[in-house]
Design an enzyme around this catalytic site. Structure first.
Site, mmCIF file in Angstrom:
data_model
loop_
_atom_site.group_PDB
_atom_site.id
_atom_site.type_symbol
_atom_site.label_atom_id
_atom_site.label_comp_id
_atom_site.label_asym_id
_atom_site.label_seq_id
_atom_site.Cartn_x
_atom_site.Cartn_y
_atom_site.Cartn_z
ATOM 1 N N CYS A 149 0.869 -1.166 -0.039
ATOM 2 C CA CYS A 149 -0.008 -0.256 -0.152
ATOM 3 C C CYS A 149 0.921 1.434 -0.020
ATOM 4 O O CYS A 149 0.603 2.360 -0.674
ATOM 5 C CB CYS A 149 -1.026 -0.009 1.195
ATOM 6 S SG CYS A 149 -0.098 -0.337 2.788
ATOM 7 N N ASN A 150 1.960 1.237 0.804
ATOM 8 C CA ASN A 150 2.931 2.356 0.678
ATOM 9 C C ASN A 150 3.533 2.364 -0.651
ATOM 10 O O ASN A 150 3.588 3.499 -1.179
ATOM 11 C CB ASN A 150 4.010 2.190 1.599
ATOM 12 C CG ASN A 150 3.404 2.097 3.257
ATOM 13 O OD1 ASN A 150 2.444 2.793 3.298
ATOM 14 N ND2 ASN A 150 3.974 1.674 4.167
#
Length: 342
Positions: A149-150
């Site tokens: 997600c990052n």
């Protein structure tokens, strides 16, 4: 045509998010839910907010008959995921939400995750699941590896700029704030309310965060030479959302023009007017990513800020977007819901 879907790891946050999204999908039916630790329970017992849905009971992965499954989402922890996927039928379409197939180099996987890869044959065929940049490869893939997600947030902000050469590749700093659901649902002392609330902190500092492996791999591929960014993530006391503030050297207007051109046809990426900064509160619960460009007071420098929901666009929404492509369904199906506000 209705496609039969299995979700492995259905008792975690990303598994529950997949169920929420697929519940509004016109061409998918959930026919199997695997969750070894919660086997024998119903989804209503594990996630009461889903009690209105007619869902199969949770079972162990070994109990699932995959012969009638068209596509399987695997929302299991890394290392476990590769072992499970290696044992699945070789013709079954799979979208993996773990880290196990994101890195193409087995040595890089061992460096960042600490163990040898146990499914090298599957790793060879996996396609990196950043939909907007690997759309054609994903459509014909059997196994798609969802991004971190990052890593997704940072790439949406920077990837077009690196490709276009409008920023200095040796002066990229990324400061990222991530909500607590990014750490998963398992009990951890540092995630207790009394330990986390009323403050936030940096973690994996000094270039130790595992998603740096994805940044190194993807940014270097785009640039055609090694690119390393400075990256510090921070855990904030919020349930959902990622906000990445990227400090770059380049002309703000050229940066904005590049992003607008790159994303003009993308349904989920919204580039804001120059000077406007996005907020996680404006994308919560949705598959949208908002990107803003702001001039810095120092001439020739700018901030590129991206916001997305880590559970949706950063994980399960991205996974469904990829699955739509793999099953020849309209890419946006089940994903055009508006963000939740307030």
């Amino acid at each position: 045509m209705t496609h039969n879907i299995a979700i492995l790891g259905a008792s975690g946050y990303t598994g529950a998010e997949l169920v929420r999204l697929i519940a509004g999908h016109s061409s998918m039916k959930i026919t199997a839910l695997g969750a070894n630790s919660k086997a024998g329970q119903t989804m209503a017992e594990v996630f009461p907010h889903l009690r209105h849905l007619d869902l199969p009971a949770l079972v162990t992965i070994d109990e699932i008959d995959f012969s009638g499954i068209d596509l399987c989402f695997c929302a299991l922890p890394h290392k476990t995921s590769q072992e499970v996927i290696a044992a699945l039928p070789p013709d079954l379409k799979v979208v993996d939400l773990s880290a196990d197939f994101r890195l193409r180099d087995p040595a890089a996987y061992k460096k960042w995750y600490g163990n040898d890869h146990a499914a090298l044959a599957q790793q060879e065929e996996a396609v990196y699941g950043l939909t907007e940049f690997y759309r054609e490869e994903i459509a014909s893939a059997r196994l798609v590896a969802g991004t971190g997600c990052n890593a997704a947030t940072g790439q949406f902000a920077l990837r077009p700029l690196i490709a276009a050469g409008v920023i200095d590749l040796d002066e990229i700093i990324m400061d990222l704030k991530c909500a607590v659901s990014g750490a998963g649902r398992s009990l951890k002392e540092n995630l207790l309310h009394a330990e986390l609330s009323e403050g936030y902190h940096a973690y994996s500092v000094g270039g130790t965060h595992r998603h740096l492996g994805e940044f190194d791999q993807e940014f270097s591929k785009v640039a055609g030479r090694p690119v390393q960014v400075q990256f510090t993530p921070h855990l904030v006391p919020a349930n959902r959302g990622i906000l990445a503030t990227c400090y770059v050297k380049g002309d703000a207007q050229a940066i904005l023009d590049t992003l607008e051109k790159a994303y003009e046809a993308e349904p989920f990426i919204k580039v804001l007017p120059l000077g406007e900064a996005p907020s996680t509160r404006h994308i919560r619960g949705s598959n949208f990513c908002h990107i803003g460009v702001v001039r810095d007071r120092i001439e020739g420098r700018a901030l590129v800020i991206a916001a997305l929901d880590n559970l949706t666009k950063g994980s399960s929404g991205q996974a469904l977007q990829n699955a739509n492509l793999m099953l020849d369904i309209e890419e946006t199906e089940g994903l055009m819901m508006a963000p939740l506000f307030p």
